[in-house]
Design an enzyme around this catalytic site. Structure first.
Site, mmCIF file in Angstrom:
data_model
loop_
_atom_site.group_PDB
_atom_site.id
_atom_site.type_symbol
_atom_site.label_atom_id
_atom_site.label_comp_id
_atom_site.label_asym_id
_atom_site.label_seq_id
_atom_site.Cartn_x
_atom_site.Cartn_y
_atom_site.Cartn_z
ATOM 1 N N GLY A 65 -25.250 24.178 -0.425
ATOM 2 C CA GLY A 65 -25.678 24.157 0.982
ATOM 3 C C GLY A 65 -25.974 22.746 1.463
ATOM 4 O O GLY A 65 -25.622 22.374 2.563
ATOM 5 N N GLY A 90 -28.745 16.163 -1.835
ATOM 6 C CA GLY A 90 -30.116 15.662 -2.018
ATOM 7 C C GLY A 90 -31.078 16.638 -2.668
ATOM 8 O O GLY A 90 -32.286 16.430 -2.624
ATOM 9 N N GLY A 150 -27.468 17.074 -7.684
ATOM 10 C CA GLY A 150 -28.501 16.286 -8.348
ATOM 11 C C GLY A 150 -27.954 15.394 -9.460
ATOM 12 O O GLY A 150 -28.687 15.021 -10.377
ATOM 13 N N ASP A 179 -16.862 18.534 0.408
ATOM 14 C CA ASP A 179 -17.662 19.756 0.561
ATOM 15 C C ASP A 179 -17.291 20.457 1.865
ATOM 16 O O ASP A 179 -17.361 19.865 2.941
ATOM 17 C CB ASP A 179 -19.155 19.396 0.576
ATOM 18 N N HIS A 217 -14.509 14.369 -3.726
ATOM 19 C CA HIS A 217 -14.956 15.771 -3.707
ATOM 20 C C HIS A 217 -15.352 16.070 -2.257
ATOM 21 O O HIS A 217 -16.292 15.467 -1.735
ATOM 22 C CB HIS A 217 -16.138 15.887 -4.666
ATOM 23 N N SER A 247 -25.632 11.855 -3.182
ATOM 24 C CA SER A 247 -26.746 10.917 -2.952
ATOM 25 C C SER A 247 -26.697 9.699 -3.870
ATOM 26 O O SER A 247 -26.994 8.580 -3.435
ATOM 27 C CB SER A 247 -28.077 11.628 -3.156
ATOM 28 N N ASP A 285 -22.119 19.678 -10.271
ATOM 29 C CA ASP A 285 -22.278 19.216 -8.888
ATOM 30 C C ASP A 285 -23.682 19.592 -8.424
ATOM 31 O O ASP A 285 -24.045 20.771 -8.437
ATOM 32 C CB ASP A 285 -21.212 19.918 -8.023
HETATM 33 C C1 DX5 Z 1 -23.957 21.031 -2.442
HETATM 34 C C2 DX5 Z 1 -22.633 20.297 -2.486
HETATM 35 C C3 DX5 Z 1 -22.707 19.067 -3.332
HETATM 36 C C4 DX5 Z 1 -23.603 18.001 -2.733
HETATM 37 C C5 DX5 Z 1 -24.059 17.055 -3.810
HETATM 38 O O1 DX5 Z 1 -23.844 22.182 -1.722
HETATM 39 O O2 DX5 Z 1 -21.630 21.126 -3.018
HETATM 40 O O3 DX5 Z 1 -21.412 18.550 -3.575
HETATM 41 O O4 DX5 Z 1 -22.931 17.301 -1.707
HETATM 42 O O5 DX5 Z 1 -25.104 16.297 -3.328
HETATM 43 P P1 DX5 Z 1 -26.116 15.496 -4.291
HETATM 44 O O6 DX5 Z 1 -25.268 14.688 -5.232
HETATM 45 O O7 DX5 Z 1 -26.916 14.664 -3.348
HETATM 46 O O8 DX5 Z 1 -26.930 16.529 -4.995
HETATM 47 ZN ZN ZN Z 2 -19.799 20.086 -3.759
#
Ligand code: DX5
Ligand code: ZN
Length: 219
Positions: free
Chosen positions: A143, A146, A174, A34, A32, A195, A172
């Site tokens: 954004g 974590g 947490g 970002d 995935h 994370s 997607d």
């Molecule tokens: C947030 C991203 C997510 C993020 C997930 O804007 O789209 O994909 O990287 O990060 P964790 O898994 O740490 O919440």
């Molecule tokens: Zn994402």
């Protein structure tokens, strides 16, 4: 239903970081990626210049999570083909563009998925679900990695699952060992996680652990 997919989420700023993270999760079926433009969200990540030149392992499925104001421009600049899925925020397009995007992505030989932010309702989605690969419900405001899982989104997972028993519903934000079981209960069956994978000492082992957990819970 087929196996639950876990896609390691890569939010990075340089080609080196990207290469490092891709190499850290050899067991990932899907990556995935970002992508943020500093307009749709208040952060700017790696862009299409680096991604267009990057050689992902050919066996990986790549989902490009487009947190950008002009997704059409990004889709045009990114590599297509059957391994690419373009995940487009419904907040970034109007209904006319939603219809056009299906054609644009099909022309590239790729697949399209819709993304919905936590406060956005699902109404706009219903008319545009035919032919779509999956729906991604954000469980954080996009954004940053974590952030904490917003459990209120489970209501939308339940509503979407009730109307579409066979739809793939990804979440997607947490995502990890404590949130995956409750999200599965609410109807999710695909997960992006940063994370919980890359924040661990051994990302590939962490990924394997989450894959195991998710598929046990699904039974
Ligand atoms: C947030 C991203 C997510 C993020 C997930 O804007 O789209 O994909 O990287 O990060 P964790 O898994 O740490 O919440
Ligand atoms: Zn994402």
């Amino acid at each position: 239903m087929s196996a639950v997919q876990i896609a390691p989420a890569i939010l990075c700023y340089t080609k080196e970081e990207l290469a490092h993270r891709v190499a850290a999760v050899p067991d990932a079926h899907t990556l995935h990626i970002d992508i943020m433009d500093g307009k749709f969200v208040n952060n700017t990540t790696i862009g299409t210049d680096v991604l267009a030149e990057f050689h992902f392992p050919p066996d990986k499925e790549i989902e490009y999570h487009l947190m950008v104001a002009d997704p059409i421009k990004f889709i045009e600049a990114l590599p297509g083909g059957k391994n690419s899925i373009f995940e487009v925020h419904i907040e970034s397009v109007d209904e006319r563009q939603m219809a056009g995007l299906q054609k644009l992505v099909a022309k590239k030989g790729s697949r399209l998925a819709w993304v919905v932010n936590p406060p956005t309702m699902l109404d706009k989605l219903e008319k545009h679900l035919a032919g779509v690969e999956h729906v991604l419900l954000m469980t954080v405001n996009p954004g940053w990695a974590g952030q904490s899982y917003i459990s209120d989104v489970e209501e939308k997972m339940r509503a979407l699952r009730a109307h579409h028993p066979h739809l793939t519903i990804e979440i997607d934000g947490g995502v990890g060992p404590t949130t995956i079981p409750r999200a599965i209960k609410a109807g999710a069956n695909r997960f992006a996680a940063a994370s919980a994978v890359f924040g661990q000492k051994d990302p590939n082992a962490a990924l394997q652990g989450i894959i195991r957990l998710a598929n046990e819970r699904k039974k």
